[in-house]
Design a protein around this motif. Sequence first.
Motif: not given
Length: 179
Positions: A129, A131, A141, A160, A163-164
């Motif tokens: 991953y 960002p 991302g 953000s 995002e992950r």
Amino acid sequence: MNIKSMKWYYFLGCIGLSAYAGGSLAPTDKVTEGLTTAIASLKMDKVAVPNVMPAPTTHARYFVSAERKSNGSGYIVSFDNTANCHGAQYCSVGSISTELQGNPTVYFDNQNHEITQRVVLPKGGVVYYTPSHAMGSFWPGRIEWRCDITLYTLSWELPSANERADLLQMVSSMWDKVC
């Protein structure tokens, strides 16, 4: 980079996020237009897209386009805010692409600190991953992983805060189709 160009990149990033409702994922077939046609146009046996993706704002849809890479062994499927975008940076919100024999890229910020993170999925797969970040341009991302000889790259413009988690959920939704 001067202030005027920084404002322009910020503006472009906001355009990409403007179609995203934020914080929720929806079935891909319900929030896209042209998905089946785009995939069929590739004339490839195996094309994978996430089963879920960020829900666009109310009454909005993502327009899908696809193309084979120049060597013919990989593809890119783009999800855009406008029907005639075809993956251009200023109107694309996300993409999934493949490359034979590729490897995940480790990215660094402008202070030369590694920003790519190795993540182990609940099913045991390993993904990388990175960002979103600005480095001459805005890079959304992304998650990269390799299954057999194929490198997959999923990239999406997201807030953000989500995002992950959203990217990992998108990858998990397609994992069994590709690995």
